[in-house]
Each structure stands twice: as structure tokens, then as C-alpha cells.
Design a protein around this motif. Structure first.
Motif, short mmCIF file in Angstrom:
data_model
loop_
_atom_site.label_atom_id
_atom_site.label_comp_id
_atom_site.label_asym_id
_atom_site.label_seq_id
_atom_site.Cartn_x
_atom_site.Cartn_y
_atom_site.Cartn_z
N GLY A 440 -12.90 9.69 -8.16
CA GLY A 440 -11.93 9.60 -8.59
C GLY A 440 -11.26 8.47 -7.28
O GLY A 440 -11.82 8.89 -6.21
N PRO A 441 -10.49 7.90 -7.32
CA PRO A 441 -9.43 7.06 -6.43
C PRO A 441 -8.00 7.29 -5.87
O PRO A 441 -7.22 8.40 -7.25
CB PRO A 441 -8.49 5.58 -7.73
N THR A 442 -8.12 7.09 -4.87
CA THR A 442 -6.60 7.66 -4.20
C THR A 442 -5.86 6.43 -4.01
O THR A 442 -6.72 5.12 -3.71
CB THR A 442 -5.97 8.89 -2.77
N ILE A 443 -4.88 6.28 -3.60
CA ILE A 443 -3.75 5.33 -3.56
C ILE A 443 -3.85 5.73 -2.00
O ILE A 443 -2.79 6.63 -1.44
CB ILE A 443 -2.17 4.77 -3.64
N ASN A 444 -4.29 5.10 -0.64
CA ASN A 444 -3.92 5.59 0.20
C ASN A 444 -2.60 5.05 0.96
O ASN A 444 -2.25 3.69 1.47
CB ASN A 444 -4.79 4.70 1.95
N ARG A 446 -0.82 5.11 4.09
CA ARG A 446 -0.38 4.23 5.25
C ARG A 446 -1.34 2.87 5.17
O ARG A 446 -1.05 2.10 6.08
CB ARG A 446 -0.70 5.33 5.90
N GLU A 447 -2.63 3.18 5.40
CA GLU A 447 -3.56 2.38 5.00
C GLU A 447 -2.84 0.89 3.92
O GLU A 447 -3.13 -0.65 4.29
CB GLU A 447 -4.56 2.29 5.59
N GLY A 448 -1.90 0.62 3.67
CA GLY A 448 -1.84 -0.13 1.57
C GLY A 448 -2.90 -0.72 0.90
O GLY A 448 -2.90 -1.30 0.54
N VAL A 449 -4.26 0.72 0.60
CA VAL A 449 -5.67 0.39 -0.24
C VAL A 449 -5.36 1.23 -1.11
O VAL A 449 -5.03 2.77 -0.28
CB VAL A 449 -6.22 -0.38 1.15
N THR A 450 -6.00 0.87 -1.60
CA THR A 450 -6.71 2.07 -2.65
C THR A 450 -8.18 2.43 -2.26
O THR A 450 -9.36 1.62 -1.44
CB THR A 450 -7.05 0.95 -3.79
N GLU A 451 -8.83 3.74 -2.53
CA GLU A 451 -10.01 4.23 -1.70
C GLU A 451 -10.80 5.17 -2.82
O GLU A 451 -10.11 5.17 -3.80
CB GLU A 451 -9.80 5.31 -0.32
N LEU A 452 -12.21 4.75 -2.44
CA LEU A 452 -13.08 5.62 -3.68
C LEU A 452 -14.02 6.66 -2.99
O LEU A 452 -14.26 6.56 -1.65
CB LEU A 452 -13.86 4.73 -4.56
N HIS A 453 -13.78 8.12 -4.04
CA HIS A 453 -13.67 9.51 -2.83
C HIS A 453 -15.17 9.85 -4.88
O HIS A 453 -15.12 9.54 -5.68
CB HIS A 453 -12.62 9.93 -3.10
N VAL A 465 -17.30 13.76 0.21
CA VAL A 465 -18.74 13.46 0.88
C VAL A 465 -18.86 12.19 1.19
O VAL A 465 -19.71 11.75 1.83
CB VAL A 465 -19.79 14.13 -0.12
N CYS A 466 -18.05 11.30 0.40
CA CYS A 466 -18.06 9.86 0.40
C CYS A 466 -16.58 8.86 0.26
O CYS A 466 -16.04 9.48 -1.04
CB CYS A 466 -19.47 9.24 -0.59
N THR A 467 -16.44 8.37 1.18
CA THR A 467 -14.97 7.84 0.48
C THR A 467 -15.45 6.59 1.42
O THR A 467 -16.21 5.59 1.66
CB THR A 467 -13.98 8.00 1.60
N TRP A 468 -14.94 5.05 0.47
CA TRP A 468 -15.12 3.65 0.08
C TRP A 468 -14.03 2.79 -0.24
O TRP A 468 -12.86 3.91 -0.08
CB TRP A 468 -15.79 3.07 -0.91
N ARG A 469 -13.49 2.23 0.86
CA ARG A 469 -12.14 1.51 0.84
C ARG A 469 -12.13 0.28 0.09
O ARG A 469 -12.78 -0.42 0.60
CB ARG A 469 -11.91 1.17 2.39
N ALA A 470 -11.10 -0.23 -0.32
CA ALA A 470 -10.69 -1.55 -1.28
C ALA A 470 -9.96 -2.54 0.46
O ALA A 470 -9.91 -1.31 0.71
CB ALA A 470 -10.14 -1.49 -1.72
N ASP A 471 -9.69 -3.27 -0.05
CA ASP A 471 -8.74 -4.25 0.54
C ASP A 471 -7.42 -4.62 0.29
O ASP A 471 -6.72 -5.65 0.48
CB ASP A 471 -9.30 -5.60 1.10
N VAL A 472 -7.65 -3.93 -1.42
CA VAL A 472 -6.52 -3.91 -1.83
C VAL A 472 -5.30 -3.00 -2.82
O VAL A 472 -6.40 -1.82 -2.21
CB VAL A 472 -6.80 -5.02 -3.19
N ALA A 473 -4.49 -2.73 -2.78
CA ALA A 473 -3.85 -1.48 -3.39
C ALA A 473 -3.31 -1.92 -5.10
O ALA A 473 -3.15 -2.91 -5.84
CB ALA A 473 -2.90 -0.86 -2.36
#
Length: 485
Positions: A440-444, A446-453, A465-473
Motif C-alpha cells: 500500500g501507499p503513503t504520502i511522504n 516531508r518530501e511531498g510525494v507518494t510512496e509505495l511500500h 522490506v521495499c519502498t518505491w517513491r514517485a515524483d508526485v503526491a
């Protein structure tokens, strides 16, 4: 009773037409570090590759996580007045060969087209009054398709709760149009929380006052049956649950009292009436029993199951009342902290004596769900969000409650994240309930982006165990589902 739009729908009655004069000016008047959760997205998000920023990709994890939630609330000529009323943005997180991708598109609804043309949010909703400029011919003209999304046959269905499913392409997210399950049932309500049996059969409700249409669909979405049933009272119903043999409909004491719009003003909280639970035989909708339980409010239930002694159990996230629905979700859209306690996780037990009893787990939790392979069967675990507080009404953590041990394990991403509902993804080749990934995702913030965990359900407290980061929120979504490939 055979359903028809004439006998079932009175939706066009009593629209309170009042212009939005002040909301746009006061929107977000109180700044908060979690305001990204209800920020506007101005357009579709083109497909992009996400950057892996932590850990290693689990072997064999391949599929798509689809999520849905409101993402456009404000326009210069008028704005939505409630979190539940924004335009639905369907997100697709793909994971394949160790790489993650993201794309998102708005459901191309008549509501969105009309409001784009007017550059104003004019349609009535759960907590938004209609604007005189709104052109409404049917309930689907106000349908934002913004609450959940399910893969049905070869289509995605973006669901609301008071109108038709919206079909979308699962690969491109292109809108195909509203689904009409039978010509005479066009625009009938279809809840955003269908219950799906392990073989794929779909059960759902459509609710209007003290009656509901019971939908039964094949796995490919073909209509098998639709029938209207009476309800003991006109409670607000956002979700229901089911065992292998029964439909379980919880009737909270937030009761329809008047024909007015928006919806949130039509209900009264009547705790002296307690909560009722209607249990209906799937094979004979006339075979029913009503259980009595203490008063509580709720939005979401977990899957139910039956035990050998006739006891029925299911998890529920309980509220002391429904003030959040009426006012709190409006405050969130304005960036205002809540004044009431968040929902708390409990196990409901329906006993043969006709009573319902709650066993509270002690966790402030929402969005309960479990292993879809065990829908309607006994299970040990509930997956849910954690970390909501009155001054911070959005989750910061993911949790797993073990009902056998009476313990909740969780991982808190911290105040710098807003956590969406996560899904249970079985590990390839394994059948244990805890042999699963949580995705599932979170909104980071501080970085102002969406992450997938990705987290290991059996070791959730260890974190991703793994996290990806988008360039958008993207703002917080409500519900979603995983489709394996």
C-alpha cells in the motif's frame, strides 16, 4: 419483491438547492502538515516509473494495486463541502520484474464533465449542497465514482454507494461508462463494498431508506439475481458483511429522519435505539433474524464467519457516534483537527440468544480487511490502519491484530506520513493466512510525494522490506484491491 427504479428510487425528491457562497474562501483556512491528504489534483497522472529507495523487491511479487479516492474538491466558481464528495481518481500501482510504475486517471463522469465546463463544483453529495446551476437528470449525474475499485471480468468498476458502477479499462484507466446490470435497473444504488466469495461470486446491496436491493452477480459481473428486501429501519449503511451462508447487515442508530440534501443532514443519531444486526440466508432472503447490540456508529466491517455452535463473528471499527460523517470529514477537508476520538477496532459476536456483544481490541483503527481467500471463513487476523488521533485524524501506521493472541502488531511510519489502507497479497505458493505481503501507499509529507511500500505480514513491526517513491503526491484514497499477474 421485484425491484424497479420507480418503486425503489426517490432520489430526485427534496434536493435542497442552496448556493455555495463561502466554502471556497475558507477552504484550507487552517494550515496543517497533513493538508496534502486532501489537496487537489489538477489532471490525470501520466504513467511513470517509480524509484526504489529502500530494500529489495520480494521474489514473485507481480500484479497491480488499484486504489480509488476523491482528488478534486475546489474550483473557482464553487467547491465541495465534504471530503467524501470530490471527484474519483483511480490509481494503478504496477509491480512487475522488480519494477514499480504509477498512473492515475479521473473517472470521466457526467458530474466531472459538467463541473469542468462550469469551473465550479455544483453537484450535491454526502455533505455538499446542490448549486442552482446543477443539471440533474438521474442519480448518476451526481455520481463521483470515488470510493473503491474492483476488477470485475475484463473491467475495473469504480464504485460510489448511491449509483451505478463506472467501468474503466484496467490497463489504460480509460473510462468506458456506467454499468447497467439490467435495463429496468439503470442507476440503482450499488454500494462501494461488495462481498466477494472465494469462487468470485459477488454479493452487494443498494440502500434507500428502509429497503435494500440485494445484488447477486457472477464473477464476470453478469447479473444472477436482484431483489428488494425490507429493512427493520432506515439506518445509514456504507458497508455490510457476509459469511459463507448469510448476509450480515449492521443497522446503526444513525437513522434517516428527513428528505433533505445533503445526505449528512438527513440522519439523526438515536443511541437509545441501540444497534441491530440483520442476518439473512443467502439461499432464502425471506429467512432472517435480527440481533440486538449496544449503540455504536461505523463505516467499515471485516469479513464475517460462522462457528459450529451458530455463533457469527466479524470485526468492526466502531465510533461513539457518527459526528465524523456529519462534520469531521468536512473539517478534514478544511485542514481542521477533529474534536472526537477516532474509530476503535472490535470483534462483534452474534450469539444464539439474539444478542450482539463487542470485544474491543484496544486499537484506534480503520479499514479492516483480511485474506480474500478466506472470505466467509474463520480467520485469525485483521489488517487495518493505525495511528489516528483527534489532532491528527489520518493514519500514520499499519497494523495487524491477532485475535487468537489478543495482540495488535504494527509499524508506524511516523508523523511525516499519511498511510492509506493496505491490502493482503499472498506469497506465491504459500497458503498460510500470515504468509502474505502487505502492499500500500503513503504520502511522504516531508518530501511531498507518494510512496509505495511492501511489508511482511508476519513481521509487520519490522517495517517495509521495499519502498518505491514517485515524483508526485496524490491525496489520500479510500479503498482498493490487488490483482495478481
Amino acid at each position: 419483491m421485484t425491484p424497479s427504479r420507480r418503486t425503489f428510487l426517490t432520489a430526485a425528491a427534496a434536493l435542497a438547492i442552496t448556493p455555495d457562497t463561502a466554502f471556497a474562501a475558507r477552504a484550507m483556512r487552517v494550515a496543517s502538515d497533513w493538508s496534502l491528504a486532501t489537496a487537489d489534483v489538477e489532471g490525470d497522472i501520466a504513467p511513470r516509473v517509480l524509484q526504489r529507495v529502500h530494500g529489495r523487491v520480494p521474489e514473485g511479487l507481480s500484479g497491480a494495486l488499484y486504489r480509488n479516492g476523491p482528488a478534486k474538491f475546489r474550483r473557482p466558481g464553487g467547491s465541495s463541502q465534504h471530503w467524501f464528495d470530490g471527484d474519483g481518481l483511480i490509481r494503478r500501482f504496477g509491480i512487475h520484474d522488480g519494477q514499480a510504475t504509477l498512473a492515475a486517471r479521473f473517472a470521466d463522469t457526467p458530474k466531472r464533465r459538467q463541473e469542468t465546463r462550469l469551473d465550479a463544483m455544483v453537484m450535491p453529495g454526502f455533505g455538499t449542497a446542490a448549486d442552482p446551476r446543477a443539471e440533474i437528470g438521474s442519480v448518476d449525474d451526481v455520481n463521483p465514482a470515488n470510493t473503491s475499485v474492483h476488477k470485475v471480468g475484463d473491467a475495473l468498476w469504480a464504485l460510489w454507494e448511491a449509483g451505478s458502477p463506472m467501468a474503466m479499462d484496467p490497463d489504460t484507466l480509460e473510462t468506458r461508462g456506467f454499468v447497467t446490470l439490467r435495463p429496468d435497473l439503470k442507476s440503482m444504488p450499488f454500494l462501494a463494498h461488495p462481498r466477494i466469495e472465494p469462487d468470485g461470486r459477488i454479493w452487494n446491496l443498494g440502500v434507500n431508506g428502509n429497503q435494500a436491493v440485494v445484488w447477486r452477480l457472477a464473477a464476470d459481473g453478469a447479473l444472477e439475481d436482484a431483489r428488494v428486501i425490507p429493512l427493520p429501519r432506515a439506518s445509514y449503511i456504507h458497508d455490510f458483511t457476509a459469511t459463507a451462508r448469510h448476509l450480515v447487515i449492521v443497522l446503526q442508530p444513525w437513522v434517516h429522519a428527513r428528505n433533505v440534501m445533503p445526505v449528512s443532514t438527513a440522519y439523526d443519531w438515536l443511541p437509545d435505539q441501540g444497534t441491530q444486526v440483520l442476518v439473512i440466508d443467502k439461499d432464502d432472503l425471506d429467512a432472517r433474524r435480527v440481533f440486538e447490540a449496544p449503540a455504536f456508529g461505523f463505516f467499515h466491517l471485516g469479513d464475517a464467519w460462522e462457528e459450529g455452535d451458530g455463533i457469527i463473528r466479524f470485526d468492526v471499527c466502531t465510533h461513539a457516534d457518527m459526528d465524523f460523517a456529519a462534520h469531521g470529514a468536512q473539517d478534514i477537508l478544511n485542514g481542521v483537527p477533529l474534536g472526537a476520538a477516532p474509530a476503535r477496532l472490535a470483534m462483534m459476536t452474534l450469539s444464539p440468544d439474539g444478542q450482539g456483544r463487542l470485544e474491543h481490541a484496544g486499537a484506534a483503527a480503520e479499514f479492516p480487511r483480511g485474506d480474500a481467500r478466506r472470505a466467509g471463513q474463520r480467520r485469525r487476523y485483521s489488517l487495518h490502519t493505525l495511528g489516528e488521533e483527534p489532532d491528527r485524524p489520518l493514519a500514520t501506521a499499519v497494523g495487524v491484530t491477532d485475535w487468537d493472541q489478543g495482540r495488535t502488531h504494527g509499524y508506524d511510519f511516523g508523523a511525516g506520513h499519511v498511510v492509506d489502507e493496505m491490502v493482503h497479497v499472498p506469497k506465491p505458493g504459500l497458503s498460510g493466512e500470515a504468509d502474505a505481503w502487505l502492499v500500500g501507499p503513503t504520502i511522504n509529507l516531508r518530501e511531498g510525494v507518494t510512496e509505495l511500500h511492501v511489508l511482511d505480514m508476519a513481521r509487520v513491526e519490522d517495517g517495509p522490506v521495499c519502498t518505491w517513491r514517485a515524483d508526485v503526491a496524490m491525496p489520500a484514497a479510500f479503498h482498493g484491491n490487488w490483482v495478481a499477474t
